[in-house]
Design a protein around this motif. Structure first.
Motif, PDB file in Angstrom:
ATOM      1  N   GLU A   1       0.813  -1.219   0.000  1.00  0.00           N
ATOM      2  CA  GLU A   1       0.000   0.000   0.000  1.00  0.00           C
ATOM      3  C   GLU A   1       0.845   1.266   0.000  1.00  0.00           C
ATOM      4  O   GLU A   1       0.440   2.280  -0.552  1.00  0.00           O
ATOM      5  CB  GLU A   1      -0.932   0.013   1.229  1.00  0.00           C
ATOM      6  N   MET A   2       2.015   1.199   0.657  1.00  0.00           N
ATOM      7  CA  MET A   2       2.796   2.428   0.802  1.00  0.00           C
ATOM      8  C   MET A   2       3.966   2.537  -0.179  1.00  0.00           C
ATOM      9  O   MET A   2       4.647   3.554  -0.220  1.00  0.00           O
ATOM     10  CB  MET A   2       3.297   2.550   2.250  1.00  0.00           C
ATOM     11  N   LYS A   3       4.141   1.495  -0.986  1.00  0.00           N
ATOM     12  CA  LYS A   3       5.291   1.442  -1.881  1.00  0.00           C
ATOM     13  C   LYS A   3       5.361   2.653  -2.815  1.00  0.00           C
ATOM     14  O   LYS A   3       6.449   3.190  -3.063  1.00  0.00           O
ATOM     15  CB  LYS A   3       5.203   0.157  -2.711  1.00  0.00           C
ATOM     16  N   ASP A   4       4.217   3.072  -3.306  1.00  0.00           N
ATOM     17  CA  ASP A   4       4.223   4.170  -4.270  1.00  0.00           C
ATOM     18  C   ASP A   4       4.341   5.542  -3.618  1.00  0.00           C
ATOM     19  O   ASP A   4       4.503   6.545  -4.300  1.00  0.00           O
ATOM     20  CB  ASP A   4       2.957   4.113  -5.132  1.00  0.00           C
ATOM     21  N   MET A   5       4.233   5.587  -2.292  1.00  0.00           N
ATOM     22  CA  MET A   5       4.291   6.887  -1.622  1.00  0.00           C
ATOM     23  C   MET A   5       5.722   7.277  -1.265  1.00  0.00           C
ATOM     24  O   MET A   5       6.002   8.427  -0.985  1.00  0.00           O
ATOM     25  CB  MET A   5       3.481   6.840  -0.319  1.00  0.00           C
ATOM     26  N   CYS A   6       6.630   6.259  -1.213  1.00  0.00           N
ATOM     27  CA  CYS A   6       7.968   6.560  -0.703  1.00  0.00           C
ATOM     28  C   CYS A   6       9.033   5.846  -1.531  1.00  0.00           C
ATOM     29  O   CYS A   6       8.723   5.222  -2.536  1.00  0.00           O
ATOM     30  CB  CYS A   6       8.058   6.160   0.766  1.00  0.00           C
TER      31      CYS A   6
END
Lengths: 171, 288
Positions: free
Chosen positions: B260-265
């Motif tokens: 879920e957070m891979k694309d945010m950071c």
């Protein structure tokens, strides 16, 4: 003649400098729970002394504060939470963001920060340059700063603030 | 290899963490590190975590380097003054260590030597500043060095801190002082993390989201009550409590959070806290 120059001349007198430090120390202990580090940054930190923090953090909070309380003693408020609040009230967050506070010079521990300032022993700029906002009339700024100092002092005496002279971290 | 090279290449960086033991039996620790070979870009070695006296980070970083693993040397301000900190940075460099994570450190009274003198001569910002100065060929006393080190400097941030304002203010200072990447405290709420990432967009610095493997519902509740800036949402706790196989569930949750957070950071930092052998399974499940 600037205030700095007058003070610099006066500090050369030993009796004056001793008397000045006595008054400075007692006033700052009472108002700010000053730790007499001699490297004063109060004018940058909303008149809350960062050296009261158990970790002596001068550039911002550590990651250990729980909802504004200190990880060392959860009953105490995080000193940086107080700094953030006070600086916000003074509308001077810029002082926190823009100033890198270098580590204190421990040779100055237990000496007068004012004397150190006018003698050029501190890297931070003169207190007069940072104390008041340039874009606000002094008549409005001076009462605002004085009121905030007294408010902080009230919180210090009555609230769950870290008072280093009262209690060391618990066992 | 420096972590900064991985960020520059656009690859999603992966790090994990090992904690040196109290004592000199390091076989188990090195086995944990072996399990991570080829799976992660670098391995953090903690510096006397939780203020408990242990084998030092520098020695273990050196041993990892000798074995061809890439260490991240964690260095805290708790135990050393500015002379020792700068000296240890130079020592790390000559031992081939290139990634350094600068931290303030837990307070002394929280560990197993509560009566020790807390040092905190520098803070994390001034430590980063000192390391940057060393890279420029001078120390904090402005004395010239014979040969400059060259590090990839990292720092930490707590995206779940309340209030968040001072955290971001300090993060800005860390970037100004030379931090080239950030690893975060454990994050369990992708929505909150996205908010945080939006607030620090202007800093333009790689952030590696922190993932702590949930071992049980009890651990989640304990962290909510006692660990600063960590909040495990109630649905996750219930999911954990209802799971027939805790290990499987823990891996599934961690992998889901990473996805879920891979694309945010720009990377992920996995802290397994005793479950180091589960890290490869988490990475596989997350598709990394």
């Amino acid at each position: 003649m600037s205030v700095d120059a007058i003070l610099e001349r006066a500090f050369q007198n030993r009796i004056f400098s001793q008397a000045f430090f006595l008054v400075e120390r007692k006033m700052k202990e009472w108002l700010f729970d000053c730790q007499s580090c001699g490297n004063c940054v109060l004018s940058h930190t909303g008149f809350i002394c960062p050296m009261r923090c158990p970790k002596s953090q001068r550039n911002g909070p550590c990651g250990g504060a729980m909802d504004g309380h200190c990880e060392v003693d959860i009953s105490k408020r995080c000193v940086w939470d107080e700094i953030w609040e006070s600086t916000n009230r003074l509308h001077r967050i810029d002082l926190l963001t823009n100033n890198y506070e270098g580590p204190p010079d421990w040779r100055l521990y237990g000496t007068s920060a004012w004397e150190n300032m006018v003698a050029g022993r501190l890297e931070s700029p003169s207190i007069f340059e940072t104390l008041f906002r340039k874009d606000e009339p002094l008549l409005r700024e001076v009462p605002r700063v004085v009121f905030q100092i007294l408010r902080n002092c009230y919180n210090l005496i009555t609230g769950p603030s870290w008072r280093r002279y009262e209690g060391r971290p618990p066992l | 290899m420096k972590l900064s090279e991985i960020f520059a290449s656009g690859k999603f960086a992966v790090t994990s963490e090992i904690g040196p033991p109290k004592g000199v039996n390091i076989e188990a620790l090195l086995e944990q590190a072996e399990l991570l070979r080829g799976k992660v870009d670098a391995i953090n070695v903690t510096d006397q975590q939780s203020s408990v006296m242990r084998l030092g980070s520098l020695a273990i970083c050196h041993l990892l380097k000798e074995r061809g693993l890439e260490p991240v040397f964690q260095i805290t301000c708790r135990d050393r003054n500015r002379i020792a900190l700068q000296s240890d940075l130079l020592s790390a460099y000559v031992l081939g260590i290139r990634n350094v994570l600068c931290l303030t450190g837990d307070y002394v009274s929280l560990g197993d030597h509560p009566g020790a003198k807390p040092v905190f001569d520098l803070d994390s910002v001034s430590l980063l500043h000192a390391a940057s100065e060393l890279q420029q060929g001078r120390d904090l006393a402005k004395q010239a060095l014979k040969g400059n080190p060259d590090f990839c400097l990292g720092a930490v941030v707590t995206p779940g801190a309340n209030p968040l304002g001072p955290q971001i203010m300090k993060m800005e200072k860390k970037v100004k002082a030379g931090a080239q990447f950030f690893q975060t405290q454990a994050v369990y709420d992708p929505r909150k993390f996205e908010d945080f990432m939006n607030q620090i967009k202007h800093l333009n610095v790689p952030v590696m989201v922190g993932i702590v493997l949930l071992k049980s519902a009890g651990m989640a509740r304990f962290m909510n009550a006692n660990v600063a800036g960590v909040h495990v949402p109630e649905p996750l706790i219930e999911e954990m409590a209802d799971a027939p196989d805790r290990v499987e569930k823990s891996i599934e949750i961690a992998a889901r959070l990473i996805k879920e957070m891979k694309d945010m950071c720009q990377g992920v930092h996995i802290m397994a806290i005793g479950w180091e052998e589960k890290v490869p399974a988490v990475l596989e499940a997350a598709g990394l």
